[in-house]
Design a protein around this motif. Structure first.
Motif, PDB file in Angstrom:
ATOM      1  N   THR A  59       0.859  -1.174   0.000  1.00  0.00           N
ATOM      2  CA  THR A  59       0.000   0.000   0.000  1.00  0.00           C
ATOM      3  C   THR A  59       0.895   1.224   0.000  1.00  0.00           C
ATOM      4  O   THR A  59       1.626   1.459   0.967  1.00  0.00           O
ATOM      5  N   GLY A  60       0.868   1.998  -1.091  1.00  0.00           N
ATOM      6  CA  GLY A  60       1.793   3.118  -1.191  1.00  0.00           C
ATOM      7  C   GLY A  60       3.218   2.601  -1.181  1.00  0.00           C
ATOM      8  O   GLY A  60       3.581   1.721  -1.956  1.00  0.00           O
ATOM      9  N   ASP A  61       4.038   3.131  -0.264  1.00  0.00           N
ATOM     10  CA  ASP A  61       5.427   2.672  -0.167  1.00  0.00           C
ATOM     11  C   ASP A  61       5.631   1.686   0.975  1.00  0.00           C
ATOM     12  O   ASP A  61       6.766   1.378   1.341  1.00  0.00           O
ATOM     13  N   VAL A  62       4.545   1.168   1.536  1.00  0.00           N
ATOM     14  CA  VAL A  62       4.631   0.238   2.666  1.00  0.00           C
ATOM     15  C   VAL A  62       4.415  -1.195   2.191  1.00  0.00           C
ATOM     16  O   VAL A  62       3.442  -1.491   1.481  1.00  0.00           O
ATOM     17  N   HIS A  63       5.339  -2.075   2.573  1.00  0.00           N
ATOM     18  CA  HIS A  63       5.222  -3.513   2.303  1.00  0.00           C
ATOM     19  C   HIS A  63       4.896  -4.190   3.636  1.00  0.00           C
ATOM     20  O   HIS A  63       5.687  -4.156   4.574  1.00  0.00           O
ATOM     21  N   ARG A  64       3.729  -4.803   3.700  1.00  0.00           N
ATOM     22  CA  ARG A  64       3.275  -5.425   4.947  1.00  0.00           C
ATOM     23  C   ARG A  64       3.175  -6.940   4.758  1.00  0.00           C
ATOM     24  O   ARG A  64       2.559  -7.426   3.801  1.00  0.00           O
ATOM     25  N   TYR A  65       3.759  -7.661   5.713  1.00  0.00           N
ATOM     26  CA  TYR A  65       3.801  -9.121   5.673  1.00  0.00           C
ATOM     27  C   TYR A  65       2.962  -9.683   6.815  1.00  0.00           C
ATOM     28  O   TYR A  65       3.172  -9.324   7.981  1.00  0.00           O
ATOM     29  N   GLY A  66       2.036 -10.568   6.490  1.00  0.00           N
ATOM     30  CA  GLY A  66       1.186 -11.161   7.508  1.00  0.00           C
ATOM     31  C   GLY A  66       1.743 -12.465   8.035  1.00  0.00           C
ATOM     32  O   GLY A  66       2.275 -13.280   7.271  1.00  0.00           O
ATOM     33  N   PHE A  67       1.643 -12.656   9.360  1.00  0.00           N
ATOM     34  CA  PHE A  67       2.055 -13.911  10.007  1.00  0.00           C
ATOM     35  C   PHE A  67       0.915 -14.408  10.891  1.00  0.00           C
ATOM     36  O   PHE A  67       1.018 -14.460  12.115  1.00  0.00           O
ATOM     37  N   PRO A  68      -0.207 -14.809  10.265  1.00  0.00           N
ATOM     38  CA  PRO A  68      -1.354 -15.271  11.061  1.00  0.00           C
ATOM     39  C   PRO A  68      -1.039 -16.574  11.784  1.00  0.00           C
ATOM     40  O   PRO A  68      -0.339 -17.440  11.245  1.00  0.00           O
ATOM     41  N   LEU A  87      -5.716 -12.865  15.606  1.00  0.00           N
ATOM     42  CA  LEU A  87      -4.485 -13.667  15.625  1.00  0.00           C
ATOM     43  C   LEU A  87      -3.604 -13.363  14.413  1.00  0.00           C
ATOM     44  O   LEU A  87      -2.799 -14.185  14.008  1.00  0.00           O
ATOM     45  N   GLY A  88      -3.758 -12.172  13.868  1.00  0.00           N
ATOM     46  CA  GLY A  88      -3.046 -11.815  12.636  1.00  0.00           C
ATOM     47  C   GLY A  88      -1.768 -11.047  12.883  1.00  0.00           C
ATOM     48  O   GLY A  88      -1.738  -9.823  12.743  1.00  0.00           O
ATOM     49  N   GLY A  89      -0.698 -11.722  13.239  1.00  0.00           N
ATOM     50  CA  GLY A  89       0.583 -11.037  13.388  1.00  0.00           C
ATOM     51  C   GLY A  89       1.045 -10.436  12.071  1.00  0.00           C
ATOM     52  O   GLY A  89       0.689 -10.908  10.992  1.00  0.00           O
ATOM     53  N   TRP A  90       1.872  -9.395  12.143  1.00  0.00           N
ATOM     54  CA  TRP A  90       2.320  -8.729  10.920  1.00  0.00           C
ATOM     55  C   TRP A  90       3.607  -7.944  11.174  1.00  0.00           C
ATOM     56  O   TRP A  90       3.926  -7.604  12.319  1.00  0.00           O
ATOM     57  N   VAL A  91       4.323  -7.662  10.076  1.00  0.00           N
ATOM     58  CA  VAL A  91       5.477  -6.764  10.093  1.00  0.00           C
ATOM     59  C   VAL A  91       5.388  -5.901   8.840  1.00  0.00           C
ATOM     60  O   VAL A  91       5.124  -6.420   7.743  1.00  0.00           O
ATOM     61  N   ALA A  92       5.581  -4.594   8.987  1.00  0.00           N
ATOM     62  CA  ALA A  92       5.515  -3.667   7.858  1.00  0.00           C
ATOM     63  C   ALA A  92       6.848  -2.961   7.672  1.00  0.00           C
ATOM     64  O   ALA A  92       7.501  -2.596   8.653  1.00  0.00           O
ATOM     65  N   PHE A  93       7.249  -2.797   6.411  1.00  0.00           N
ATOM     66  CA  PHE A  93       8.494  -2.113   6.043  1.00  0.00           C
ATOM     67  C   PHE A  93       8.151  -0.832   5.288  1.00  0.00           C
ATOM     68  O   PHE A  93       7.371  -0.864   4.338  1.00  0.00           O
ATOM     69  N   LYS A  94       8.768   0.277   5.702  1.00  0.00           N
ATOM     70  CA  LYS A  94       8.570   1.563   5.021  1.00  0.00           C
ATOM     71  C   LYS A  94       9.936   2.193   4.743  1.00  0.00           C
ATOM     72  O   LYS A  94      10.768   2.256   5.652  1.00  0.00           O
ATOM     73  N   PRO A  95      10.198   2.630   3.499  1.00  0.00           N
ATOM     74  CA  PRO A  95      11.480   3.284   3.211  1.00  0.00           C
ATOM     75  C   PRO A  95      11.715   4.467   4.143  1.00  0.00           C
ATOM     76  O   PRO A  95      10.802   5.253   4.417  1.00  0.00           O
TER      77      PRO A  95
END
Length: 314
Positions: A59-68, A87-95
């Motif tokens: 979404t935009g410049d954000v890459h989000r990874y789900g770890f349900p 129970l939806g764990g996640w990690v998001a990366f933003k430049p």
């Protein structure tokens, strides 16, 4: 990248051509744009995907990874909680300057907290919160908020290695049968909440951003939803027009008790109140909630609570 450089040169040329004064130009804005764009293009996102074993939602410049936590069967008040509900764990990366900013929320069992934490801090990642979101669930689940800044591959590797200390599935699940339809009047829920929801894994989800910008280390956390700084509201149908609801309100300090009163006056339980980050501005607090009742009635209570915050409304 060449287009970005040309655009910046063109902007500078226009400023001088129109008599712009060097002293009046805030070159930091152009530098930040250049750096952020450079890192966004330089990051090897395919390699990050491969390291984390799944594709990102971008979404935009954000890459989000789900770890349900699809490996867990968690129940509360007779409701079997779907991963998308709570129970939806996640990690998001933003430049960001010097690489990427990473932030996330990992779902762990009690026995997994310290092994994952030790691996995280050994890799240079920060732990910004550890707490519950629900009360009375079986088994009990806990939530570890993490942050990092730097090379995206190194951070992805650190996250993968830390999660390997838990039973979190590290391979993307194979394509499953279509999730059940959300048996709720979603159009009416949209109207009451004042936002457009989305079906995800049998759960109807809302992300309601704040009107005021949220920053961390001087960088605006946008888009708010993928970075976890929008109020999240989830409805899981439980039959007969009822739904189990949970999520978290994003609030400033002055909004905390008005939101508590609004939720409790509508029969919605408050299950946790805490911070998720360390250096955000304005200082934010996150309030988790739970109820299982008529979905429209609950939506009305949630809207009353949203009205106590600086949240947007369509």
């Amino acid at each position: 990248m060449r287009k970005t450089i040309s655009a910046l040169i063109g902007i500078g040329a226009c400023l001088f051509a129109t008599g712009g004064s060097v002293r009046m130009v805030d070159w930091r804005a152009f530098t930040e744009l250049f750096v952020a764009t450079a890192h966004a293009q330089d990051a090897d996102w395919q390699k990050v995907d491969e390291t984390l074993g799944r594709k990102a939602a971008v979404t935009g410049d954000v890459h989000r990874y789900g770890f349900p936590r699809t490996d867990l069967t968690v129940t509360l008040d007779g409701v079997t909680i779907k991963p998308a509900l709570a129970l939806g764990g996640w990690v998001a990366f933003k430049p960001a300057h010097g690489g990427i900013m990473a932030m996330g929320d990992l779902v762990l069992l009690e026995s997994e907290i310290n092994p994952v934490m030790l691996k995280m801090i050994a890799s240079g990642l920060e732990i910004t919160a550890v707490h519950n979101h629900l009360l009375g669930a079986s088994p009990a689940t806990f939530y570890m908020h993490v942050a990092g800044h730097g090379d995206p591959i190194k951070i992805a590797t650190a996250i993968r290695d830390a999660l390997a200390e838990s039973k979190t599935p590290l391979s993307a699940a194979p394509a499953a049968a279509p999730p059940p339809a959300v048996d709720l009047d979603t159009a009416q829920l949209d109207q009451i909440i004042g936002a457009k929801g989305q079906a995800n894994g049998g759960v109807y989800q809302f992300n309601v951003p704040r009107r005021d910008p949220v920053t961390e280390e001087g960088m605006q956390l946008s888009p708010a939803g993928p970075l976890g700084v929008a109020t999240a509201i989830n409805f899981q149908p439980t039959g007969g027009g009822k739904a189990a609801i949970t999520g978290d309100f994003v609030m400033t300090s002055g909004e905390v008790n008005p939101v508590i009163k609004a939720l409790r006056s509508h029969g919605i339980g408050v299950t946790a109140l805490h911070s998720h980050m360390l250096d955000e501005q304005p200082r934010l607090f996150f309030m988790h909630f739970w109820a299982n009742n008529d979905a429209i009635k609950l939506a009305t209570g949630l809207r009353a609570a949203l009205d106590k915050t600086a949240s947007t409304k369509d």
